[in-house]
Design a protein around this motif. Structure first.
Motif: not given
Lengths: 296, 189
Positions: A169-183
């Protein structure tokens, strides 16, 4: 006989009843059936708070971003509740197409340079060909330059993310962010080179131009060990949008503004009041002169 | 029994007449689902234009009733950020998805003769959920069995409660120029 006739009369009258609806629009196919609308403005900015959102810069638009995180609010009146210290990132980010963008940035923390590419694979859409979610892939390369003795390779860290978001809808947005981090060389000896994390974020619009945003990055590792004294980053803030500006004001326990830092190297914790006040200011410039339709 | 037969006859004759009328009404309808609507906002700082190629229109040649509508999200801007702001901040397209005009053409048009005539139409013009009674000027041309409706008119942002924040006030005109061209063909019914 009479009963049958009555039915017949009703059936014969049916088409005329339809005519009685005196609206010309009824003659046309529904407007919705022609609409194949991408769902736009899932987030107001390319960041939820610290983390990337599925939004990319539009074609030929340059985003100049200045972000600040102040000291910890629990540092007391002598430090003016953190406002005496500031950590900053400056960045230029540009839309090559409506789906592909590049970014370059410099942070004061660890004297870090960062560069990234972001590509929108799917755009959420309604209509004839509906797409339930937007999916954007993000890849970055960053380099720490604070330690002059460090060899180049050890300065580098890589991040990859698959950002999946839906605007409900107009108001609500949801996000999922699988993250891979390599140092290549983590800051502390006991820290693993590879860190997996997943970000959960969202926004809720309070008005046309103001939204509340929140974001949490869960890291798949033990928290606050002696060898890796890190916590998960949690941020809460508001977005204020006016034309080409987006102001993001927030509270977060992370000091860094690039993925390596806020996902992997968050030293503060909300529980002890290690909270930083901060803001991102985004100013967008339309560099393409194309605001007029091409005349035939 | 005779009386019943008489009534039944009457009803059937009446229906026959209505049906032939129904045929006529259907043939008097002209329509399109690909009408062109453009608008421009011109200020010294910035000129903004957009185009919608999916406007719907129906015209009843008998009653001269005219109905036009379109999706706000079908407006295409060369600048996609402007398109996003248009839907998100100004038109609030999720809340007010369409713009429409329902009215009546004030002059009689001779469909049997090819040519172009100046006309006006009076009716309800709705944008951003706000309706105005307006008389729009334009032309109607009859060409190769189609009816071409052309109109240029202005829309005041104020009339339709479209707010422009002070910071971008200089970049967005208070009066928007609109141009519409709709080519209507007879409806096959």
């Amino acid at each position: 006989m009479i009963r049958k006739c009555k039915y017949l009369v009703w059936i014969l009258f049916m088409p005329l009843l339809g005519l009685a609806q005196d609206d010309l629009f009824d003659q046309l196919p529904s407007l919705d059936s022609s609409l194949n609308a991408p769902v736009s403005a899932t987030f107001k900015s390319t960041r939820v708070v610290n983390g990337q959102s599925i939004e990319t810069m539009k074609r030929q638009h340059l985003d100049f971003r200045i972000s600040h995180r102040f000291g910890r609010v629990n540092s007391g009146a002598y430090q003016f509740f953190g406002l005496d210290q500031a950590t900053m990132r400056m960045g230029f980010e540009y839309g090559i197409t409506d789906r592909l963008m590049v970014g370059l940035g410099r942070s004061t923390l660890q004297k870090a340079y960062d560069s990234f590419l972001k590509y929108k694979l799917f755009q959420q859409a309604t209509g004839l060909k509906p797409v339930p979610v937007s999916v954007t892939i993000f890849g970055s390369l960053s380099a720490y330059t604070a330690d002059k003795e460090q060899v180049f390779q050890d300065r580098i860290a890589y991040t990859a993310q698959v950002l999946v978001a839906r605007k409900f809808g107009e108001k609500l947005s949801l996000q999922l962010s699988p993250t891979w981090l390599f140092r290549n060389d983590p800051l502390t000896q006991g820290d693993e080179k590879l860190l997996l994390a997943v970000g959960v974020g969202g926004r809720y619009k309070l008005s046309k131009r103001v939204s509340v945003n929140a974001e949490y990055f869960y890291t798949a590792r033990e928290k606050f060990t002696t060898t890796a004294p890190y916590y998960d980053a949690l941020s809460i803030g508001v977005d204020i949008e006016t034309g080409g500006h987006v102001f993001q004001l927030h509270f977060t326990n992370a000091l860094g503004m690039i993925e390596r830092q806020f996902v992997g190297e968050t030293l503060g914790t909300w529980g002890k009041g290690d909270i930083h006040y901060g803001f991102n200011i985004s100013r967008t410039f339309g560099l393409g002169k194309k605001t007029r339709l091409v005349r035939n | 029994m005779n009386k019943l037969k008489y009534t039944l006859h009457l009803v059937l004759v009446g229906l026959f007449i209505s049906y032939s009328a129904l045929g006529q009404v259907a043939a008097a309808l002209y329509s399109t689902t690909s009408g062109n609507t453009q608008f421009s906002s011109d200020t010294p700082l910035e000129n903004i234009q957009a185009e919608n190629k999916r406007g719907q229109a129906v015209f009843n040649t008998k009653t001269r009733e005219l109905a036009i509508r379109m999706n706000m999200k079908d407006f295409v801007f060369p600048n996609k950020l402007m398109q996003e702001h248009f839907n998100e901040n100004y038109m609030e397209s999720d809340q007010y998805p369409t713009a429409s005009f329902r009215g009546k053409v004030n002059q009689a048009i001779d469909l049997g003769k090819e040519g172009i005539s100046k006309v006006s139409a009076t009716g309800t013009f709705t944008v951003h959920g706000q309706s105005q009674t307006r008389t729009l000027e334009g032309t109607i041309a009859v060409r190769r069995g189609t009816i071409i409706i052309d109109s240029s008119f202005e829309v005041q942002l104020e009339d339709h409660h479209i707010d422009v924040p002070k910071i971008v006030f200089m970049k967005i005109a208070q009066t928007i120029q609109v141009k519409a061209q709709y080519t209507l063909a007879p409806m096959n019914k």
